[in-house]
Design an enzyme around this catalytic site. Structure first.
Site, PDB file in Angstrom:
ATOM      1  N   ALA A 107       1.220  -1.078  -0.260  1.00 51.09           N
ATOM      2  CA  ALA A 107      -0.118  -0.142   0.071  1.00 51.09           C
ATOM      3  C   ALA A 107       1.043   0.919  -0.299  1.00 51.09           C
ATOM      4  O   ALA A 107       2.056   1.578   0.893  1.00 51.09           O
ATOM      5  CB  ALA A 107      -1.005   0.037   1.199  1.00 51.09           C
ATOM      6  N   ALA A 108       0.431   2.533  -0.850  1.00 50.32           N
ATOM      7  CA  ALA A 108       1.631   3.609  -0.729  1.00 50.32           C
ATOM      8  C   ALA A 108       0.281   4.545  -0.146  1.00 50.32           C
ATOM      9  O   ALA A 108      -0.972   4.824  -0.987  1.00 50.32           O
ATOM     10  CB  ALA A 108       1.674   3.442  -1.824  1.00 50.32           C
ATOM     11  N   ALA A 109       0.053   5.451   0.865  1.00 51.26           N
ATOM     12  CA  ALA A 109      -0.212   7.021   0.664  1.00 51.26           C
ATOM     13  C   ALA A 109      -0.007   7.832   1.119  1.00 51.26           C
ATOM     14  O   ALA A 109       1.600   7.799   0.141  1.00 51.26           O
ATOM     15  CB  ALA A 109      -0.820   6.429   2.015  1.00 51.26           C
ATOM     16  N   SER A 110      -0.523   8.989   1.309  1.00 49.64           N
ATOM     17  CA  SER A 110      -0.212  10.514   1.561  1.00 49.64           C
ATOM     18  C   SER A 110       1.811  10.759   2.287  1.00 49.64           C
ATOM     19  O   SER A 110       2.360  11.279   1.942  1.00 49.64           O
ATOM     20  CB  SER A 110      -0.606  11.421   1.405  1.00 49.64           C
ATOM     21  OG  SER A 110      -1.099  10.605   2.815  1.00 49.64           O
ATOM     22  N   LEU A 111       1.281   9.764   2.638  1.00 45.40           N
ATOM     23  CA  LEU A 111       2.852   9.880   4.337  1.00 45.40           C
ATOM     24  C   LEU A 111       3.599   8.774   3.723  1.00 45.40           C
ATOM     25  O   LEU A 111       4.390   9.389   4.397  1.00 45.40           O
ATOM     26  CB  LEU A 111       2.395   9.992   5.162  1.00 45.40           C
ATOM     27  CG  LEU A 111       1.819  11.497   5.730  1.00 45.40           C
ATOM     28  CD1 LEU A 111       0.815  11.555   7.156  1.00 45.40           C
ATOM     29  CD2 LEU A 111       1.762  12.863   5.359  1.00 45.40           C
ATOM     30  N   VAL A 114       3.872   0.919   3.040  1.00 50.60           N
ATOM     31  CA  VAL A 114       3.732  -0.257   3.143  1.00 50.60           C
ATOM     32  C   VAL A 114       4.079  -1.715   2.700  1.00 50.60           C
ATOM     33  O   VAL A 114       3.259  -1.645   2.044  1.00 50.60           O
ATOM     34  CB  VAL A 114       2.303  -0.326   4.378  1.00 50.60           C
ATOM     35  CG1 VAL A 114       2.501  -1.619   5.347  1.00 50.60           C
ATOM     36  CG2 VAL A 114       2.579   0.885   5.269  1.00 50.60           C
ATOM     37  N   LYS A 127       6.355   0.300   7.527  1.00 46.59           N
ATOM     38  CA  LYS A 127       5.923   1.484   7.034  1.00 46.59           C
ATOM     39  C   LYS A 127       7.140   2.735   7.196  1.00 46.59           C
ATOM     40  O   LYS A 127       7.731   2.335   8.260  1.00 46.59           O
ATOM     41  CB  LYS A 127       4.637   2.135   8.217  1.00 46.59           C
ATOM     42  CG  LYS A 127       3.780   3.674   7.847  1.00 46.59           C
ATOM     43  CD  LYS A 127       2.838   3.775   8.927  1.00 46.59           C
ATOM     44  CE  LYS A 127       2.196   4.865   8.595  1.00 46.59           C
ATOM     45  NZ  LYS A 127       1.206   5.228   9.449  1.00 46.59           N
ATOM     46  N   ASP A 269      -8.571   9.073  11.654  1.00 49.09           N
ATOM     47  CA  ASP A 269      -9.451   8.775  11.057  1.00 49.09           C
ATOM     48  C   ASP A 269      -8.856   7.394  10.564  1.00 49.09           C
ATOM     49  O   ASP A 269      -8.477   6.750  10.284  1.00 49.09           O
ATOM     50  CB  ASP A 269      -7.365   9.535  10.329  1.00 49.09           C
ATOM     51  CG  ASP A 269      -6.922   9.736   8.894  1.00 49.09           C
ATOM     52  OD1 ASP A 269      -7.578   9.868   8.406  1.00 49.09           O
ATOM     53  OD2 ASP A 269      -5.643   9.774   8.347  1.00 49.09           O
TER      54      ASP A 269
END
Length: 521
Positions: A107-111, A114, A127, A269
């Protein structure tokens, strides 16, 4: 303006133009994640907040924005290995090698992104924070503050824009500190994980919290935790919550209400990428970068305000409650005309957003509309919003959006109200605010005294909405000292009123007989 900020302005303008172009054509919506991602983490957070509100922005746009939760463009694995080594040093060499062996991130998010990796034979989640995002957020924060200051100087907008920007940026910096996230994870696990002190109040099978793995160290940009195998709540072609999965969302809402009302430790969140549904019917919470603390006084006030608003529609009492919670400055609180104006404004806001059924009961409402109506009162009455307010509101709004994608008729107040009333009836912490409000609600306006009829009406409301037998609700309240004291006071008042009525009847009878005796004489 410094060169770095000027360069950032250029980046934002170019990326912003691309976002506007992509968002204007639904056929290009799949490119929206990359376009918003190019703006950086500051702006991606706004997109994440809208990703669960298909009822507001439209399902096509919301579905595209959901990719901001965990499907953004990834940075290179080589750079991830470098960050692990920089952050954890020699102690983290095993973590760096595990990242290298893992290959592409899951997974790749804004911050951060993982990796699913193996350490000492255990499957773990590693992470790793995106490179150079702190410099980007520094520039964004400075630009947003400049913009907010300019808005305030115009005098055309009464809202405290600079305070809102400072609050948003502070929370973003908190999320970028993974040492803080590790502490949040352990605190949340102690409350809602297996054998957690607050876990017993939730429907079974409850919540799963990943275990922190700190034997390799915890860095500011790297954190290792147990890997939880599950499925995203918003998985599937539509990116919405399946109707069959509504019970998962209700479990999430129960957990959020426990956080907001009982413990005050709130995962702020809970978007679709941070909550997994488990095969046993439970939920796993991930990503603890944004956890806020709600003071006891405010938790009590929230419970009281919900009850006053729904059970008695006492807008004047709600206004006074805001004063007791120090959400209104003294100059407004001490001005009778202003307080009357606040009462009228609250009633107008309620009438515009709450649709009460003809036969009574919990009104239908969309949380974002109610929140918007209340926030509109902030500049007029100089509300002092606490720093956690917007995050907590966003958490409830996100869960409501998930629930509405599964059931368009879902009413979040039908979940909040019985939870609040149970808290009021028991008052386990002995709150003076709750003690005062529950007696207001148990008072019959005609007799101006405590009434067993009003108490039964409250029990009936909770029983129907919580699908719990009335005797069970009463028993739960009577387990607490405050509940027993309330019942004693109500019964004592009823007995006193009965004796007064008997005395009054006797005196009338005696007076009439005396008159008859005099007439005969």
């Amino acid at each position: 303006m410094p060169t770095a900020m000027l360069a950032r302005v250029g980046d934002i303008l170019r990326a912003g133009a691309r976002v506007a172009f992509v968002a204007s054509d639904s056929s290009r919506s799949e490119g929206l994640v990359e376009a918003v991602g190019a703006l950086g983490p500051t702006y991606a957070k706004f997109g994440q907040a809208l990703s669960s509100r298909g009822d507001i922005v439209g399902e096509d746009l919301a579905r595209a924005l959901r990719g901001l939760c965990d499907d953004m463009p990834a940075f290179s694995d080589e750079r991830a290995v470098e960050i692990v080594r920089e952050d954890l040093g020699a102690e983290g060499e095993a973590v760096a090698e595990a990242v290298r062996a893992a290959g592409a991130p899951r997974a790749a998010a804004s911050l951060a992104q993982v990796y699913k990796a193996t350490l000492d034979g255990e499957t773990v989640a590693i992470k790793v924070q995106r490179p150079e995002i702190r410099e980007m957020v520094d520039a964004d924060a400075a630009l947003l503050r400049l913009g907010a200051s300019a808005v305030e100087r115009t005098g055309k907008v009464k809202a405290r824009a600079l305070d809102a920007v400072n609050e948003f940026c502070s929370r973003l910096y908190e999320e970028m500190d993974f040492r803080r996230e590790a502490a949040n994870l352990m605190q949340f696990n102690a409350l809602y994980g297996e054998n957690g002190s607050a876990a017993k109040s939730l429907p079974k099978p409850g919540i799963v919290v990943p275990r922190l793995i700190d034997k390799y160290g915890v860095g500011e940009r790297v954190i290792v935790m147990e890997w939880i195998e599950g499925e995203k709540l918003t998985a599937g072609r539509t990116g919405a919550v399946n109707a069959d999965d509504l019970h998962y969302v209700k479990l999430g809402i129960s957990c959020t209400l426990s956080q907001l009302i009982e413990t005050g430790v709130m995962h702020a969140d809970p978007h679709g990428g941070n909550i997994l549904k488990l095969p046993n019917g439970g939920l796993a919470y991930l990503d603890f970068g944004l956890v806020s603390t709600v003071p006891q006084q405010v938790r009590d006030g929230l419970v009281a305000a919900v009850a006053l608003l729904i059970f008695s529609r006492n807008y004047a009492a709600v206004g006074r409650l805001f004063g007791e919670l120090m959400l209104i400055p003294p100059e407004v609180l001490e001005d009778e005309s202003e307080m009357r104006a606040l009462e009228s404004a609250l009633e107008d806001a309620a009438n515009a957003t709450l649709k009460f059924p003809e036969g009574g009961g919990v009104p239908n409402v969309r949380f974002d509309q109610l929140l918007g109506a209340l926030v509109a009162l902030v500049p007029r009455f100089k509300f002092v919003l606490p720093p956690y307010f917007l995050n907590n509101a966003r958490a409830l709004g996100t869960l409501e959006g998930m629930a509405k994608s599964a059931d368009a008729n879902f009413n979040i107040l039908a979940e909040v109200y019985p939870y609040s009333m149970k808290k009021l009836l028991a008052n386990p912490e002995g709150s003076p605010v709750i003690r005062k409000v529950i007696r207001q609600l148990a008072t019959d306006e005609r007799t101006r005294s405590l009434s067993i009829h009003m108490l039964f009406a409250m029990l009936q409301d909770v029983s129907l909405l919580a699908s719990t037998p009335r005797f069970r609700v009463a028993l739960d309240a009577l387990r607490e000292r405050e509940g027993r004291v309330l019942l004693f006071e109500v019964l004592a008042c009823e007995l006193r009123n009965a004796l007064n009525r008997a005395k009054s009847n006797f005196m009338r009878l005696f007076s009439r007989r005396s008159s008859d005796f005099v007439a005969l004489a």
